[in-house]
Scaffold this active site. Structure first.
Site, PDB file in Angstrom:
ATOM      1  N   ARG A   1       0.869  -1.174   0.000  1.00 51.26           N
ATOM      2  CA  ARG A   1       0.000   0.000   0.000  1.00 51.26           C
ATOM      3  C   ARG A   1       0.912   1.233   0.000  1.00 51.26           C
ATOM      4  O   ARG A   1       1.359   1.698   1.045  1.00 51.26           O
ATOM      5  CB  ARG A   1      -0.878  -0.041   1.258  1.00 51.26           C
TER       6      ARG A   1
ATOM      7  N   HIS B   1      -3.558   4.367   4.376  1.00 53.99           N
ATOM      8  CA  HIS B   1      -4.627   3.382   4.518  1.00 53.99           C
ATOM      9  C   HIS B   1      -5.930   3.969   3.991  1.00 53.99           C
ATOM     10  O   HIS B   1      -6.640   3.370   3.193  1.00 53.99           O
ATOM     11  CB  HIS B   1      -4.773   2.982   5.979  1.00 53.99           C
TER      12      HIS B   1
ATOM     13  N   TYR C   1       4.416   5.835  10.909  1.00 51.66           N
ATOM     14  CA  TYR C   1       4.767   4.470  11.301  1.00 51.66           C
ATOM     15  C   TYR C   1       5.570   3.697  10.255  1.00 51.66           C
ATOM     16  O   TYR C   1       6.023   2.594  10.536  1.00 51.66           O
ATOM     17  CB  TYR C   1       3.497   3.674  11.653  1.00 51.66           C
TER      18      TYR C   1
END
Length: 375
Positions: free
Chosen positions: A267, A271, A280
């Protein structure tokens, strides 16, 4: 992350065909593809990416409540989407924009849904058996398994005709594998030997939780505990996605039971547009997967086959036009009538819905009466 000897890869990151033991049985599937089919793979990957990027911009400009990017996962979706036969039923999660387009869903339907203008977006019967997006993580695996059981009960499979026997494919992500619904779906699929493929897009992150924390073993091994064979593929290789999915769907429809595919992809974006992946993820990780970009890899392969600059320029122009069209139509969207919230709640007219609609209409009319009296 690195691929293993068990990972099926037909096209290397350098855009050359791979000769390996894992790839051998799938080579015939791509040998049967003609030039136009290969062009369609590339065209769909590029066009949906350009629509996807523009839709994310529309959200940033306040036109959508949210957008769910598919950036980086185009090969997994386009390959598997073209591998399905017309009679197959496909159950998506909420990121399968390329598959939706392949099955005939107008991308503006995705916009309407994420702008809050529709219940679900489209009629699966009118969009080549492409079912509705599912935001409840993993629940679509149960829907798909139930539908596959219904196909069996109706006798629409295992008649020996690949062009009429039905199969089911369900898409989900690595995060969904931690949900109980997925395990329950695997139990029932194995028990009833459903004509079904579980297609896992392992994009490495369940929002901010890495797959390495979710599972200590490769996810394609997990279904073996339920008695379902699994295979891992390079999900950024559109040829591997097509060939392995076609082989497994045809095996499932022939009566040999359910199959499981883990597509290793990434990805590349957030998200959703409410997420900030820089909090992160490392830049080194993103750089690694950027080098494995599915579109540039496939372009290199097509150029090695003799495809010229004009084709690629035309595809980019087509993608820009499609994105522009979506932007224009988004700005033209109006608000649906309040009565639409009662439509399609039940498959047939329902007295409770009729009563609620009548109450709402009377309630709205009371404001008009009140305003008229004051005047």
């Amino acid at each position: 992350m690195s691929y293993t000897a068990a990972t099926v890869q037909l096209l290397s990151q350098e855009g050359t065909l791979v000769d390996s033991d894992a790839a051998a049985e799938y080579i015939p599937y791509i040998e049967n593809l003609d030039d136009e089919q290969l062009r369609e793979f590339h065209r769909n990957m590029v066009v949906i990416r350009m629509i996807d990027l523009d839709a994310a911009n529309l959200q940033r400009q306040g036109e959508l409540a949210m957008w769910i990017p598919s950036l980086g996962q185009e090969a997994a979706q386009v390959g598997s989407g073209f591998a399905a036969r017309p009679q197959d039923h496909l159950f998506p999660a909420y990121r399968e924009h390329a598959v939706a387009r392949i099955r005939g869903v107008d991308p503006i339907k995705l916009i309407e849904m994420l702008r809050g203008l529709s219940h679900g977006g489209w009629d699966p019967k009118k969009n080549n058996n492409f079912h509705l997006y599912t935001l409840v993580i993993g629940s679509q695996t149960l829907h798909a398994t139930g539908y596959a059981m219904g196909i069996q009960l109706d006798g629409n499979t295992a008649n020996g005709d690949l062009d009429s026997d039905e199969a089911v494919m369900v898409y989900f992500g690595d995060g969904a594998t931690s949900q109980g619904d997925v395990s329950e779906a695997l139990v029932f699929a194995a028990s009833y030997q459903t004509p079904q493929v579980f297609f896992l897009q392992n994009n490495q992150w369940a929002i901010s939780v890495p797959v390495s924390k979710q599972s200590r073993t490769p996810l394609y091994l997990r279904p073996s505990g339920f008695g379902i064979p699994g295979v891992q593929i390079d999900g950024n290789d559109v040829l591997a996605s097509y060939a392995v999915t076609r082989a497994n769907l045809d095996a499932a429809r022939s009566g040999t039971g359910p199959r499981f595919i883990e597509a290793l992809t990434y990805r590349m974006g957030a998200h959703t547009t409410s997420d900030d992946p820089t909090k992160y993820r490392s830049s080194d990780e993103l750089e690694f997967w950027t080098r494995a970009d599915p579109i540039s890899r496939f372009e290199t392969y097509l150029r090695s086959r003799g495809e010229g600059d004009q084709f690629f320029a035309d595809v980019v122009a087509e993608g820009a036009d499609a994105a522009s069209d979506i932007r224009r139509r988004t700005h033209e969207l109006g608000s649906p009538p309040a009565s639409s919230m009662f439509a399609n709640v039940y498959s047939e007219p329902h007295p409770v819905m009729d009563a609620q609609l009548a109450w709402l209409e009377a309630y709205e009319a009371s404001f008009e009466t009140s305003a008229g009296s004051q005047a």
